[in-house]
Structure formats: C-alpha cells, structure tokens
Scaffold this active site. Sequence first.
Site, PDB file in Angstrom:
ATOM      1  N   ASP A 210       0.865  -1.165   0.000  1.00 41.76           N
ATOM      2  CA  ASP A 210       0.000   0.000   0.000  1.00 41.76           C
ATOM      3  C   ASP A 210       0.917   1.234   0.000  1.00 41.76           C
ATOM      4  OD1 ASP A 210      -2.353   1.595   0.491  1.00 41.76           O
ATOM      5  OD2 ASP A 210      -1.656   1.765   2.564  1.00 41.76           O
TER       6      ASP A 210
ATOM      7  N   ARG B 283     -11.380   7.950  -4.501  1.00 41.99           N
ATOM      8  CA  ARG B 283     -11.746   9.373  -4.466  1.00 41.99           C
ATOM      9  C   ARG B 283     -13.255   9.572  -4.454  1.00 41.99           C
ATOM     10  NH1 ARG B 283      -9.164  12.307  -9.296  1.00 41.99           N
ATOM     11  NH2 ARG B 283      -7.393  11.123  -8.486  1.00 41.99           N
TER      12      ARG B 283
ATOM     13  N   ASP C 214      -1.786  -0.556   6.026  1.00 42.68           N
ATOM     14  CA  ASP C 214      -2.052   0.158   7.289  1.00 42.68           C
ATOM     15  C   ASP C 214      -3.550   0.277   7.572  1.00 42.68           C
ATOM     16  OD1 ASP C 214      -2.429   2.073   5.149  1.00 42.68           O
ATOM     17  OD2 ASP C 214      -2.600   3.584   6.725  1.00 42.68           O
TER      18      ASP C 214
ATOM     19  N   ASN D  16      -3.018   8.978  -8.156  1.00 43.54           N
ATOM     20  CA  ASN D  16      -1.835   9.847  -8.124  1.00 43.54           C
ATOM     21  C   ASN D  16      -0.581   9.088  -7.696  1.00 43.54           C
ATOM     22  OD1 ASN D  16      -3.054  12.526  -8.705  1.00 43.54           O
ATOM     23  ND2 ASN D  16      -4.246  12.057  -6.877  1.00 43.54           N
TER      24      ASN D  16
ATOM     25  N   ASP E 129      -0.156   5.036   0.663  1.00 45.23           N
ATOM     26  CA  ASP E 129      -0.467   6.054   1.666  1.00 45.23           C
ATOM     27  C   ASP E 129      -0.608   5.407   3.049  1.00 45.23           C
ATOM     28  OD1 ASP E 129      -1.164   8.444   2.748  1.00 45.23           O
ATOM     29  OD2 ASP E 129      -3.196   8.473   1.964  1.00 45.23           O
TER      30      ASP E 129
ATOM     31  N   GLY F 274      -7.532   4.516   2.174  1.00 52.54           N
ATOM     32  CA  GLY F 274      -7.631   3.372   1.268  1.00 52.54           C
ATOM     33  C   GLY F 274      -8.898   3.374   0.423  1.00 52.54           C
TER      34      GLY F 274
ATOM     35  N   SER G 209      -4.787   4.885  -5.144  1.00 53.45           N
ATOM     36  CA  SER G 209      -4.635   6.259  -5.652  1.00 53.45           C
ATOM     37  C   SER G 209      -4.322   6.339  -7.139  1.00 53.45           C
ATOM     38  CB  SER G 209      -3.529   6.966  -4.871  1.00 53.45           C
ATOM     39  OG  SER G 209      -3.324   8.253  -5.411  1.00 53.45           O
TER      40      SER G 209
END
Length: 218
Positions: free
Chosen positions: A10, A50, A172, A120, A12, A47, A118
């Site tokens: 993962d 958007r 996380d 991004n 972020d 997680g 993401s």
Amino acid sequence: MSKVKGLIFDLDGVIVFTDKFHYQAWKKMADGMGIYFDEEINNRLRGVSRMDSLEIILERYEGEPLSQEKKDALAAEKNETYRELLKTMTPADVSQEVRDTLAKLREMGIKISLGSSSKNAKFILERVDLLDAFDAISDGTNITKSKPDPEVFLKGAEFLGLTPADCGVVEDAYAGIDAAKDGGMIGIAIGDACSYDRADYRLNTFSDLIQVVKEINQ
Ligand code: B16
Ligand code: MG
C-alpha cells in the site's frame, strides 16, 4: 502457508504519509460547500477511492441533491488542491529505512509491487524518487473496485507474474487487510492495521519485514 515470492505495498500510510494533504484538500472543498468535515471523518477515507471518499463527506451535506456532474467537479477540485500539495513532496519524505528495506528485499529475490487505490500513485513515487524501487505498479488507474475489494492486489500479483498465494500485502488500513485476505494473500499489518485480528503478521517498524519474510520462507 506457501513461501513469499512477492510483496505488494500500500502507498499512503505505509511508504508515504499524505493523509494531511488529503485532509487539507477535502477540507477546502467541504468548507466551500458548507459541509462539516474533521480529522475523524478523514480517517474513514483511508484506502477508499476518491469518489467513495466524496460520498462519505456528502453524508453531512444537507442541500439540494447533487448531479453526477457536480460530484465529478467537486472531486476534480479536491484533486487539483491535493496535487498542488503533493508538489511540495521531496525524496526526504521517504525514510532511509523504507528505501533500505525495499532494496534488501529485492536482494533476497522478492519481487515488489505497489498496490494503491490512488490515481496519483505514480506522481507521488516520482516526487519521492522511488519509482525504480518497484517491479510493478498496481494503482487507482487499473482498477474498477477499490479496497476492501482485492482487485488492486490481485492485479499487483498478476503484474509480478505471481499467484496471490505467493504474495504478501503490507497495509495500514483494515480495508486493505480485508482485501489481502479475501484475495488469498498474506496480510502484513503496519500502523493502525496492527490492531486488526485478520492480519497474519504485524510490523512494529518497516524493517521488521525482512524478519517476517525470513520467518515465512524458512
Ligand atoms: P486519489 P492508498 C488511497 O491511497 C488513500 O488512502 C485514500 O485516502 C485516497 O482517497 C485514495 O488513495 C484515492 O486517492 O484521489 O489520489 O486517487 O492508501 O490505497 O495508497
Ligand atoms: Mg493506506
């Protein structure tokens, strides 16, 4: 449990910490709409894609129903603010511990993929100079369902040329551990996910991963 040949990370909350930027960008959008938003609500967005994040924020919206066009515009506005904030990131935003551990795992013959919701993700990895540390990237641009659906990790395994049973996932978020386990992978928790009983292994610190892999593969 079969041996680990690949690890899917993962982004972020594991490799980088962009929570604060998500918070600032959503907060700006929510304030503009007169919607209450705080850090606790922001924690629920971890997680989550958007558009699903937007729906969570809109639970507090009390105005006229919003069209899909308006929702798309709100998500785009948030993303624009978020990407401006991401531009402040530098290689110093990734710890030496993370860099060294990823390099060591590769030396051990472990293949490495990203598994992030993401869109991004590549932009972030470029900013922190970590693109080369990965053999494959599975991110928000190649999935139709976000975590807890296993799709992003199943794609990561596929991109590495491995079966799900060959892979461990480092996460996380509870939703990420659910995605890993439901996809037939080993769930390795760090941070908040350590308190989740579905996790197979727990890391106190990122470099503990070396020991975990050695333990599984002994
Ligand atoms: P974007 P991860 C997730 O990244 C974030 O945790 C989540 O807060 C965000 O909404 C999601 O990515 C989508 O991000 O708007 O950049 O496409 O934890 O899966 O690496
Ligand atoms: Mg995360």
